[in-house]
Design a protein around this motif. Structure first.
Motif, PDB file in Angstrom:
ATOM      1  N   TRP A  45     -12.045   1.244   4.384  1.00  0.00           N
ATOM      2  CA  TRP A  45     -11.638   2.020   2.749  1.00  0.00           C
ATOM      3  C   TRP A  45     -10.418   1.373   2.570  1.00  0.00           C
ATOM      4  O   TRP A  45      -9.867   1.610   2.045  1.00  0.00           O
ATOM      5  N   LEU A  46      -9.617   2.297   3.444  1.00  0.00           N
ATOM      6  CA  LEU A  46      -8.072   2.235   3.718  1.00  0.00           C
ATOM      7  C   LEU A  46      -7.578   0.755   3.171  1.00  0.00           C
ATOM      8  O   LEU A  46      -6.550   0.697   2.512  1.00  0.00           O
ATOM      9  N   GLN A  47      -8.103  -0.146   3.837  1.00  0.00           N
ATOM     10  CA  GLN A  47      -7.202  -1.446   3.352  1.00  0.00           C
ATOM     11  C   GLN A  47      -8.039  -1.667   2.627  1.00  0.00           C
ATOM     12  O   GLN A  47      -7.037  -2.335   1.321  1.00  0.00           O
TER      13      GLN A  47
ATOM     14  N   ARG B 249      -5.410   0.296  -0.411  1.00  0.00           N
ATOM     15  CA  ARG B 249      -4.066  -0.758  -1.040  1.00  0.00           C
ATOM     16  C   ARG B 249      -3.629  -2.282  -1.833  1.00  0.00           C
ATOM     17  O   ARG B 249      -2.813  -2.218  -1.852  1.00  0.00           O
ATOM     18  N   GLU B 250      -4.881  -2.945  -1.742  1.00  0.00           N
ATOM     19  CA  GLU B 250      -4.921  -3.999  -2.783  1.00  0.00           C
ATOM     20  C   GLU B 250      -4.657  -3.791  -4.212  1.00  0.00           C
ATOM     21  O   GLU B 250      -4.918  -2.963  -4.707  1.00  0.00           O
ATOM     22  N   HIS B 251      -3.914  -4.724  -4.397  1.00  0.00           N
ATOM     23  CA  HIS B 251      -2.480  -4.337  -5.360  1.00  0.00           C
ATOM     24  C   HIS B 251      -3.817  -3.704  -7.084  1.00  0.00           C
ATOM     25  O   HIS B 251      -3.799  -2.904  -7.725  1.00  0.00           O
ATOM     26  N   VAL B 252      -4.921  -4.770  -6.817  1.00  0.00           N
ATOM     27  CA  VAL B 252      -5.861  -4.077  -8.076  1.00  0.00           C
ATOM     28  C   VAL B 252      -6.411  -2.728  -8.632  1.00  0.00           C
ATOM     29  O   VAL B 252      -6.879  -2.641  -9.563  1.00  0.00           O
TER      30      VAL B 252
ATOM     31  N   TRP C 207      -5.892  -0.156  -6.339  1.00  0.00           N
ATOM     32  CA  TRP C 207      -4.544   0.878  -6.390  1.00  0.00           C
ATOM     33  C   TRP C 207      -3.842   0.671  -7.066  1.00  0.00           C
ATOM     34  O   TRP C 207      -3.581   2.154  -7.941  1.00  0.00           O
ATOM     35  N   GLU C 208      -3.691   0.125  -8.688  1.00  0.00           N
ATOM     36  CA  GLU C 208      -3.811   0.246 -10.208  1.00  0.00           C
ATOM     37  C   GLU C 208      -4.726   0.862 -11.041  1.00  0.00           C
ATOM     38  O   GLU C 208      -4.564   1.714 -11.798  1.00  0.00           O
ATOM     39  N   GLY C 209      -6.080   0.519 -10.119  1.00  0.00           N
ATOM     40  CA  GLY C 209      -7.257   1.241 -10.960  1.00  0.00           C
ATOM     41  C   GLY C 209      -7.154   2.898 -10.117  1.00  0.00           C
ATOM     42  O   GLY C 209      -7.768   3.089 -11.705  1.00  0.00           O
ATOM     43  N   LEU C 210      -6.923   3.667  -8.928  1.00  0.00           N
ATOM     44  CA  LEU C 210      -6.741   4.341  -9.085  1.00  0.00           C
ATOM     45  C   LEU C 210      -6.396   5.295 -10.143  1.00  0.00           C
ATOM     46  O   LEU C 210      -4.871   5.153 -10.979  1.00  0.00           O
ATOM     47  N   ALA C 211      -7.002   6.568  -9.968  1.00  0.00           N
ATOM     48  CA  ALA C 211      -6.358   7.551 -10.978  1.00  0.00           C
ATOM     49  C   ALA C 211      -4.536   8.040  -9.842  1.00  0.00           C
ATOM     50  O   ALA C 211      -4.368   8.046  -8.923  1.00  0.00           O
TER      51      ALA C 211
ATOM     52  N   LEU D 279       1.879  -5.951  -1.824  1.00  0.00           N
ATOM     53  CA  LEU D 279       2.256  -6.324  -2.919  1.00  0.00           C
ATOM     54  C   LEU D 279       1.297  -7.588  -4.431  1.00  0.00           C
ATOM     55  O   LEU D 279      -0.101  -7.709  -2.989  1.00  0.00           O
ATOM     56  N   PRO D 280       1.142  -7.958  -5.087  1.00  0.00           N
ATOM     57  CA  PRO D 280      -0.029  -8.625  -5.068  1.00  0.00           C
ATOM     58  C   PRO D 280      -0.170  -9.806  -4.265  1.00  0.00           C
ATOM     59  O   PRO D 280      -1.501 -10.172  -3.941  1.00  0.00           O
TER      60      PRO D 280
END
Length: 314
Positions: free
Chosen positions: A193-195, A198-201, A203-207, A223-224
């Motif tokens: 789950w943690l891995q 941390r994925e860029h896409v 992470w950007e989709g999180l609130a 990083l991307p």
């Protein structure tokens, strides 16, 4: 003293309960006592005041409480509503669950103090779940927030529960680098789950609140170009070579053979790159007709029979 010792000799338990109620009222200014509260008495003993008051409510509802006793409790500001007793009992269960799990994002099957606290929390999180009276609802929300500010998160409860499991592991001394796929807590693969978080896409989709909570734990996005795990190759030699390296340098050396490898298996290369080895092998086998002779030879050298057969057919 006259009341207790001369005029109204009462049952010892009642006198102890009333003394505890008086002490609590004098100290706090109210009689909204948590169900699990025990009042420390001058003799050094503690009295289960919360449970005792709940019993008085039940006696009142059943018509078995003496008028004088009811009046004595009224004078202290007793709350007689039986729903309040039920609320306090469930709130006590919520506290007990939080002490164990570090979160109120409980699964609906969770229990504590013999109460179905998971289902109860799911119910109170619903619109109107705290009751129709705005003042009472606000007070109850504050009580839950005192236990866990994230008792009703603005994101999925499952996410909050897994985040809390990660936070608990880190509070016990685990570092981010130690929470890898395969590390579990409460039956959840928190490492995977943690891995993923941390994925860029992702992470950007999180609130924003989700990112803030992860960042507060020292968890940062990759990083991307660090996306992980690496997808199986679609024709590029770099991906193919990474797959072979994972297979040769690690899996084969460690296991002593080339398989079978589960589709979900992931290998981490020395440079930190993670490869979905199971997916890589499944995909290369499916597209073996499109692989070059050199690629088939590399796979055959690793002991993959289907690659040897493909070479023979060619």
């Amino acid at each position: 003293m006259v009341r207790y010792n001369l005029l109204e000799p009462e049952h010892a338990n009642w006198k102890a309960g009333h003394r505890a109620a008086v002490a609590y009222r004098q100290r706090t200014g109210h009689l909204a006592v948590p169900y699990e509260h025990r009042e420390l008495m001058p003799n050094g003993h503690s009295f289960p005041l919360g449970r005792w008051l709940a019993n008085q409510r039940r006696s009142m509802q059943a018509g078995g409480l003496a008028t004088q006793r009811a009046e004595d409790l009224d004078a202290l500001g007793m709350v007689w509503d039986p729903t309040e007793a039920a609320w306090e009992e469930n709130l006590a269960a919520a506290r007990a669950y939080y002490a164990e799990a570090g979160t109120l994002a409980a699964p609906v099957t969770a229990t504590a103090l013999d109460k179905p606290v998971g289902q109860w929390l799911a119910n109170v999180r619903k619109d109107g779940g705290l009751g129709k009276d705005p003042e009472r609802a606000a007070r109850r929300a504050a009580q839950l927030a005192d236990i866990d500010p994230d008792w009703r998160p603005a994101w999925p409860v499952d996410w909050q529960r897994t985040y809390a499991a990660v936070a608990r592991l880190m509070a016990l001394g685990a570092g981010v680098e130690e929470i890898v796929p395969g590390v579990t807590s409460g039956g959840i693969d928190v490492g995977r789950w943690l891995q993923r978080q941390r994925e860029h896409v992702v992470w950007e989709g999180l609130a924003e609140g989700q990112r803030e909570r992860l960042t507060a734990l020292g968890i940062t996005p990759l990083l991307p170009e660090q996306k992980t795990p690496v997808r199986a190759p679609r024709g590029g030699s770099g991906g193919f070579e990474r797959g072979c390296a994972a297979k040769l340098a690690q899996y084969k050396e460690r296991e002593g053979s080339t398989g079978p490898v589960s589709r979900s298996h992931i290998e981490t290369l020395p440079d930190g790159t993670q490869v979905k080895l199971g997916v890589f092998l499944a995909n290369t086998k499916t597209r073996r007709a499109k692989l070059s002779t050199a690629q088939l030879q590399a796979l055959a050298a690793l002991g993959l029979q289907w690659a040897e057969q493909a070479l023979s057919a060619a």
